[in-house]
Enzyme design. Structure first.
Site, mmCIF file in Angstrom:
data_model
loop_
_atom_site.group_PDB
_atom_site.id
_atom_site.type_symbol
_atom_site.label_atom_id
_atom_site.label_comp_id
_atom_site.label_asym_id
_atom_site.label_seq_id
_atom_site.Cartn_x
_atom_site.Cartn_y
_atom_site.Cartn_z
ATOM 1 N N GLU A 35 44.033 39.957 41.099
ATOM 2 C CA GLU A 35 42.959 39.619 40.154
ATOM 3 C C GLU A 35 43.272 38.334 39.403
ATOM 4 O O GLU A 35 44.375 38.180 38.884
ATOM 5 C CB GLU A 35 42.784 40.772 39.160
ATOM 6 C CG GLU A 35 41.344 41.059 38.836
ATOM 7 C CD GLU A 35 40.543 41.469 40.064
ATOM 8 O OE1 GLU A 35 39.748 40.622 40.543
ATOM 9 O OE2 GLU A 35 40.692 42.601 40.539
ATOM 10 N N THR A 37 43.819 35.635 40.672
ATOM 11 C CA THR A 37 44.778 34.859 41.473
ATOM 12 C C THR A 37 44.063 33.809 42.317
ATOM 13 O O THR A 37 44.669 32.821 42.720
ATOM 14 C CB THR A 37 45.564 35.789 42.417
ATOM 15 O OG1 THR A 37 44.623 36.652 43.074
ATOM 16 C CG2 THR A 37 46.566 36.641 41.657
ATOM 17 N N ASP A 175 34.659 36.512 48.104
ATOM 18 C CA ASP A 175 33.527 37.419 48.297
ATOM 19 C C ASP A 175 32.833 37.177 49.631
ATOM 20 O O ASP A 175 32.511 38.113 50.361
ATOM 21 C CB ASP A 175 32.513 37.252 47.158
ATOM 22 C CG ASP A 175 33.131 37.512 45.796
ATOM 23 O OD1 ASP A 175 34.282 37.983 45.743
ATOM 24 O OD2 ASP A 175 32.468 37.242 44.779
#
Length: 384
Positions: A35, A37, A175
């Site tokens: 997270e 990162t 994503d």
């Protein structure tokens, strides 16, 4: 997904008055660990989930793209790909589609028009990447309709470019990449610097449980920008391009030279990268006890060093942890200041987790959660 397929086919038939030739899907995603990162050139470990955006489509002989949005009451959009493709202030959903098509053209791909109907069940506003699923499914649709020679990675990069440059929203590549390249029963280790991906097998029957705290997310943008600046400042002090390049030993030797707040932010990113690389190994070997520890350490680091969790999210994590113990892992996922937690839960404990959360969360916080029980699923592709 069966309902989605029926919905897009029905809308296509009723609005466009003929039958589609192709059904294409792209999934949402959840990040298991890694997270904040991504913008530090680090590692993330997401998996695609079985909540999708689905398209029914057919080629056209001209240069017109017609789109029907099932989720917006069969609202339509139409544009000519040989003319300038412009941003629509009053039809926000259409800009993701326009942006993807424009970026494909800018990258030199050649195709004619298409008729498209689209619908999705990726929960919006829960941080599960409904926008990336839409961008990827549109890229995938043109690939399938026109046999474009485009890799899954480039479909992802094209979607990211559309979101950054056309829609005007900054996002990393995670994503879109997991939506385009996911594998069933696998997570994906993504190196955010090289964009190299590695499929990481998950225990066959492990449920991925996502619980939305439904805590309204305030301050997200300003706090996100502050964290990013603090990480960049730490990288400058260490004389490196990004915190990805600093080992924990180097950090410990120099931590006293950093502003206390900057040091805490840097420590989270450096240790989170180490945890994420290790998590890929232990997940593949089926060592859920170690995975549970890594996810717990990740959550504690986000809470204490990066300071992006809120009490409601911490409460959810505690409730789930008390049920699953060392049998699975749980942590906050996403940008922070509200949002969701993710838990890897053995199937026999899923009902117990749901019952505990339903009994305790609202009583403790006054908020009602939303629970999504998922499996790790395939990335974008042709359904029919």
């Amino acid at each position: 997904m069966t309902n989605l397929i029926k919905n897009v086919k029905d809308a296509f038939n009723s609005v466009l008055s003929y039958a589609p030739t192709h059904i294409v899907q792209a999934p949402g995603r959840v990040n298991l660990i890694g997270e904040h990162t991504d913008y530090n050139d680090g590692f993330v470990l997401p998996c695609a989930i079985n909540y999708q955006t689905v398209v029914a489509a057919a080629k056209r002989d001209d240069n017109i793209v017609r789109v029907v949005s099932v989720d917006y009451g069969n609202e339509t959009d139409e544009f000519d790909i040989t003319q300038e493709i412009t941003f629509q202030e009053n039809k926000m959903w259409s800009n993701y589609i326009r942006g993807v098509v424009k970026c494909l053209i800018d990258r030199g791909y050649e195709f004619k028009g298409a008729d498209i109907s689209v619908s999705g069940n990726v929960p919006q506003g829960a941080g599960l990447s409904s926008s990336a699923a839409l961008e990827v499914v549109i890229g995938q649709t043109f690939k399938e309709l026109y046999n474009l020679n485009i890799s899954q990675a480039e479909i992802a990069l094209n979607g990211q470019q559309a979101e950054n440059e056309f829609v005007g929203c900054n996002c990393g590549i995670m994503d879109q990449m997991i939506s385009a390249e996911g594998n069933e029963n696998h997570a994906m280790l993504l190196d955010c610097r090289s964009l190299e991906t590695t499929a990481v097998s998950m225990p066959e029957d492990m449920s991925v449980v996502i619980i939305n705290s439904n805590k309204k997310r305030g301050l997200v943008d300003s706090e996100y920008n502050t964290r990013r600046e603090q990480c960049e400042e730490a990288a400058r002090i260490f004389g490196v391009k990004a915190l990805r390049d600093v080992t924990i030993e180097e950090f410990n030797a120099k931590a006293h030279e950093l502003d206390e707040m900057v040091a805490k932010r840097a420590r989270h990113v450096i240790t989170e990268n180490d945890r994420t690389e290790e998590a890929a190994k232990v997940l593949a070997s089926g060592d859920m006890k170690r995975m549970a520890v890594l996810m717990a350490e990740s959550h504690a680091s986000m809470r204490d060093d990066f300071e992006i969790t809120v009490s409601e999210v911490d409460t959810l994590v505690d409730i789930v942890k008390n049920v699953i113990g060392a049998e699975g892992g749980v942590r906050m996922t996403g940008g922070g200041f509200g949002g969701c937690i993710v838990a890897l839960v053995p199937p026999m404990l899923v009902d117990e987790v749901k019952a505990a959360v339903e009994e305790l969360y609202e009583a403790k916080t006054g908020l009602k959660e939303s629970i999504y029980v998922c499996q790790a699923t395939n990335g974008a592709g042709l359904v029919l």
